[in-house]
Design a protein around this motif. Structure first.
Motif, PDB file in Angstrom:
ATOM      1  N   LEU A 152       0.822  -1.207   0.000  1.00 51.97           N
ATOM      2  CA  LEU A 152       0.000   0.000   0.000  1.00 51.97           C
ATOM      3  C   LEU A 152       0.855   1.255   0.000  1.00 51.97           C
ATOM      4  O   LEU A 152       0.445   2.285  -0.561  1.00 51.97           O
ATOM      5  CB  LEU A 152      -0.953  -0.019   1.193  1.00 51.97           C
ATOM      6  N   ALA A 153       2.028   1.196   0.603  1.00 51.31           N
ATOM      7  CA  ALA A 153       2.961   2.325   0.476  1.00 51.31           C
ATOM      8  C   ALA A 153       3.367   2.502  -0.988  1.00 51.31           C
ATOM      9  O   ALA A 153       3.469   3.630  -1.489  1.00 51.31           O
ATOM     10  CB  ALA A 153       4.187   2.094   1.349  1.00 51.31           C
ATOM     11  N   GLU A 154       3.567   1.385  -1.695  1.00 52.14           N
ATOM     12  CA  GLU A 154       3.910   1.459  -3.120  1.00 52.14           C
ATOM     13  C   GLU A 154       2.711   1.929  -3.935  1.00 52.14           C
ATOM     14  O   GLU A 154       2.867   2.710  -4.888  1.00 52.14           O
ATOM     15  CB  GLU A 154       4.370   0.092  -3.606  1.00 52.14           C
ATOM     16  N   PHE A 155       1.511   1.494  -3.576  1.00 50.24           N
ATOM     17  CA  PHE A 155       0.284   1.956  -4.234  1.00 50.24           C
ATOM     18  C   PHE A 155       0.189   3.481  -4.130  1.00 50.24           C
ATOM     19  O   PHE A 155      -0.038   4.184  -5.130  1.00 50.24           O
ATOM     20  CB  PHE A 155      -0.918   1.293  -3.557  1.00 50.24           C
ATOM     21  N   ARG A 156       0.391   4.001  -2.931  1.00 49.04           N
ATOM     22  CA  ARG A 156       0.325   5.441  -2.710  1.00 49.04           C
ATOM     23  C   ARG A 156       1.415   6.175  -3.492  1.00 49.04           C
ATOM     24  O   ARG A 156       1.167   7.231  -4.091  1.00 49.04           O
ATOM     25  CB  ARG A 156       0.458   5.732  -1.218  1.00 49.04           C
ATOM     26  N   ARG A 157       2.616   5.615  -3.508  1.00 45.68           N
ATOM     27  CA  ARG A 157       3.722   6.255  -4.226  1.00 45.68           C
ATOM     28  C   ARG A 157       3.383   6.401  -5.695  1.00 45.68           C
ATOM     29  O   ARG A 157       3.617   7.465  -6.302  1.00 45.68           O
ATOM     30  CB  ARG A 157       5.003   5.441  -4.065  1.00 45.68           C
ATOM     31  N   ARG A 158       2.817   5.361  -6.288  1.00 46.25           N
ATOM     32  CA  ARG A 158       2.490   5.401  -7.710  1.00 46.25           C
ATOM     33  C   ARG A 158       1.367   6.396  -7.985  1.00 46.25           C
ATOM     34  O   ARG A 158       1.381   7.093  -9.001  1.00 46.25           O
ATOM     35  CB  ARG A 158       2.122   3.999  -8.200  1.00 46.25           C
ATOM     36  N   LEU A 159       0.382   6.452  -7.087  1.00 50.49           N
ATOM     37  CA  LEU A 159      -0.683   7.449  -7.254  1.00 50.49           C
ATOM     38  C   LEU A 159      -0.113   8.862  -7.244  1.00 50.49           C
ATOM     39  O   LEU A 159      -0.403   9.673  -8.135  1.00 50.49           O
ATOM     40  CB  LEU A 159      -1.703   7.314  -6.125  1.00 50.49           C
ATOM     41  N   LEU A 160       0.712   9.148  -6.221  1.00 49.46           N
ATOM     42  CA  LEU A 160       1.227  10.504  -6.057  1.00 49.46           C
ATOM     43  C   LEU A 160       2.253  10.860  -7.123  1.00 49.46           C
ATOM     44  O   LEU A 160       2.449  12.045  -7.425  1.00 49.46           O
ATOM     45  CB  LEU A 160       1.836  10.662  -4.662  1.00 49.46           C
ATOM     46  N   ALA A 161       2.892   9.842  -7.708  1.00 50.80           N
ATOM     47  CA  ALA A 161       3.864  10.097  -8.780  1.00 50.80           C
ATOM     48  C   ALA A 161       3.181  10.377 -10.114  1.00 50.80           C
ATOM     49  O   ALA A 161       3.853  10.706 -11.100  1.00 50.80           O
ATOM     50  CB  ALA A 161       4.820   8.918  -8.911  1.00 50.80           C
ATOM     51  N   GLY A 162       1.862  10.218 -10.176  1.00 51.19           N
ATOM     52  CA  GLY A 162       1.132  10.509 -11.406  1.00 51.19           C
ATOM     53  C   GLY A 162       1.196   9.413 -12.448  1.00 51.19           C
ATOM     54  O   GLY A 162       0.934   9.673 -13.629  1.00 51.19           O
ATOM     55  N   GLU A 163       1.499   8.180 -12.027  1.00 47.68           N
ATOM     56  CA  GLU A 163       1.654   7.105 -13.010  1.00 47.68           C
ATOM     57  C   GLU A 163       0.349   6.707 -13.682  1.00 47.68           C
ATOM     58  O   GLU A 163       0.365   6.064 -14.729  1.00 47.68           O
ATOM     59  CB  GLU A 163       2.316   5.892 -12.348  1.00 47.68           C
ATOM     60  N   LEU A 164      -0.780   7.063 -13.081  1.00 48.90           N
ATOM     61  CA  LEU A 164      -2.076   6.736 -13.679  1.00 48.90           C
ATOM     62  C   LEU A 164      -2.619   7.891 -14.502  1.00 48.90           C
ATOM     63  O   LEU A 164      -3.679   7.766 -15.110  1.00 48.90           O
ATOM     64  CB  LEU A 164      -3.104   6.371 -12.603  1.00 48.90           C
ATOM     65  N   GLY A 165      -1.917   9.009 -14.533  1.00 51.27           N
ATOM     66  CA  GLY A 165      -2.504  10.226 -15.053  1.00 51.27           C
ATOM     67  C   GLY A 165      -3.460  10.785 -14.006  1.00 51.27           C
ATOM     68  O   GLY A 165      -3.364  10.487 -12.812  1.00 51.27           O
ATOM     69  N   ASP A 166      -4.402  11.601 -14.420  1.00 45.67           N
ATOM     70  CA  ASP A 166      -5.395  12.117 -13.470  1.00 45.67           C
ATOM     71  C   ASP A 166      -6.251  10.963 -12.960  1.00 45.67           C
ATOM     72  O   ASP A 166      -6.845  10.209 -13.744  1.00 45.67           O
ATOM     73  CB  ASP A 166      -6.298  13.152 -14.149  1.00 45.67           C
ATOM     74  N   VAL A 167      -6.305  10.798 -11.645  1.00 49.30           N
ATOM     75  CA  VAL A 167      -7.091   9.719 -11.048  1.00 49.30           C
ATOM     76  C   VAL A 167      -8.554  10.162 -10.986  1.00 49.30           C
ATOM     77  O   VAL A 167      -8.874  11.226 -10.449  1.00 49.30           O
ATOM     78  CB  VAL A 167      -6.572   9.374  -9.642  1.00 49.30           C
ATOM     79  N   LEU A 168      -9.429   9.337 -11.539  1.00 47.66           N
ATOM     80  CA  LEU A 168     -10.842   9.699 -11.629  1.00 47.66           C
ATOM     81  C   LEU A 168     -11.714   8.932 -10.641  1.00 47.66           C
ATOM     82  O   LEU A 168     -12.700   9.469 -10.140  1.00 47.66           O
ATOM     83  CB  LEU A 168     -11.351   9.461 -13.051  1.00 47.66           C
ATOM     84  N   HIS A 169     -11.372   7.672 -10.385  1.00 43.39           N
ATOM     85  CA  HIS A 169     -12.200   6.861  -9.485  1.00 43.39           C
ATOM     86  C   HIS A 169     -11.323   5.856  -8.752  1.00 43.39           C
ATOM     87  O   HIS A 169     -10.443   5.238  -9.343  1.00 43.39           O
ATOM     88  CB  HIS A 169     -13.292   6.110 -10.244  1.00 43.39           C
ATOM     89  N   VAL A 170     -11.584   5.712  -7.442  1.00 42.30           N
ATOM     90  CA  VAL A 170     -10.918   4.700  -6.628  1.00 42.30           C
ATOM     91  C   VAL A 170     -11.987   3.973  -5.831  1.00 42.30           C
ATOM     92  O   VAL A 170     -12.868   4.599  -5.228  1.00 42.30           O
ATOM     93  CB  VAL A 170      -9.875   5.315  -5.669  1.00 42.30           C
ATOM     94  N   ARG A 171     -11.917   2.642  -5.856  1.00 42.99           N
ATOM     95  CA  ARG A 171     -12.883   1.830  -5.123  1.00 42.99           C
ATOM     96  C   ARG A 171     -12.157   1.008  -4.070  1.00 42.99           C
ATOM     97  O   ARG A 171     -11.205   0.288  -4.373  1.00 42.99           O
ATOM     98  CB  ARG A 171     -13.657   0.904  -6.064  1.00 42.99           C
TER      99      ARG A 171
END
Length: 338
Positions: free
Chosen positions: A133-152
């Motif tokens: 989950l630390a890696e999940f957060r790192r990737r989100l904050l690094a912008g690897e998904l582009g603009d995040v639109l939905h998280v479930r």
């Protein structure tokens, strides 16, 4: 590790309290235990080498031998026990949630404000110490998904399976008065949302009792959180689901990112078909508790500050209170930003 072996008093010798005692003992600490049940105290002696055992705080005449206090009791006791420990100048590791209600949690925040020299409190939202989950957060904050639109976020697990050695009706999770229920106990996932994205702008929620479980608490929670920049977060928590599942899936402009608890992995995809790149992790669930214990030892020694603080727990409780109000009044709640 401090030069003097830490001696940790654990308040609550149930499942999570026993886990903390065993982990702290394995890290070289001395441990003692408090619990109203003699059978739990006997198990604490046998499994973790608990040196002193108490059935009530009033039975502790001398706190001077303790280096810190772990609060692993039901949430209804958290704030009073934390204040008792802080009054005696003992650092605290507190299990989540901070309290059953925001008003109760704010008592601890007010105590800290009025006692600036009080020792620190480390709040145990343990998934923050889980490497996937630390890696999940790192990737989100690094912008690897582009603009995040939905998280479930999904957590579904039948309560009767949690502690098969005891009747689920006797588990604090079944009791509203003790601070049980899906919304409070599984606020791990609300904390992760807050840790990833901060406070949402608004919340719409249903907090309900749907199943035939013999409990006085909620067993079903559905949340829609709205953020700036078109981000929407949905959270589903229940205490009746089988098979069990825990996962988080984020969808961005460029790709999707998914974490699952079992198997313990991250998956990434930007394909139209069901094609994923996978990253597997070789960690046990207990590892996150061990890492929290290590941090607490460092907090006691003065070599670290808490990575999860009372202010974080207060903000999680603000979200929880807005979920309750949204469900009670049937409307979307605007959240005051901290």
């Amino acid at each position: 590790m401090p030069s003097k072996t830490p001696h940790i008093l654990v308040l609550g010798a149930g499942s999570v309290g026993k886990r903390h005692m065993q982990n702290l003992a394995a890290l070289g600490c001395r441990v003692s235990a408090l619990d109203p049940r003699q059978d739990r105290l006997e198990e604490a002696r046998a499994s973790a080498g608990a040196e002193q055992c108490f059935t009530d705080l009033s039975a502790i005449d001398d706190w001077s031998g303790f280096s810190g206090v772990v609060i692993a009791s039901p949430p209804s006791f958290h704030v009073d026990q934390a204040i008792a420990a802080l009054d005696r100048l003992k650092p605290v590791l507190m299990e989540k949630p901070l309290a059953p209600s925001l008003a109760d949690a704010l008592r601890l925040a007010e105590y800290q404000r009025s006692h600036p020299a009080a020792p620190p409190v480390l709040l145990g939202y343990t998934y923050r110490w889980w490497p996937p989950l630390a890696e999940f957060r790192r990737r989100l904050l690094a912008g690897e998904l582009g603009d995040v639109l939905h998280v479930r976020f999904v957590m579904s697990a039948h309560l009767a399976d949690w502690h098969p050695w005891e009747r689920y009706q006797d588990f604090f999770m079944a009791s509203r008065d003790l601070g049980g229920g899906a919304l409070l106990d599984e606020s791990h996932f609300i904390d992760l949302m807050y840790w990833f994205f901060g406070m949402p702008e608004s919340i719409t929620a249903r907090v309900e009792k749907l199943s035939n479980l013999e409990i006085s608490t909620d067993d079903n929670v559905d949340i829609i959180a709205t953020y700036r920049n078109n981000l929407r977060v949905t959270i589903h928590l229940d205490l009746y689901g089988r098979p069990h599942e825990k996962y988080i899936r984020a969808s961005g402009e460029n790709r999707a990112l998914e974490w699952s608890f079992e198997p313990n992995r991250l998956r990434f995809s930007d394909a139209m078909a069901d094609e994923w790149q996978e990253q597997h992790f070789q960690f046990e669930r207990n590892d996150m508790f061990v890492d929290v214990a290590r941090e607490f030892i460092d907090v006691i020694s003065g070599s670290a500050q808490p990575g999860c603080k009372v202010t974080d727990g207060i903000n999680v409780m603000r979200i929880i209170e807005n979920c309750r109000d949204s469900s009670k009044f049937g409307k979307t709640m605007r959240i005051e930003q901290p």
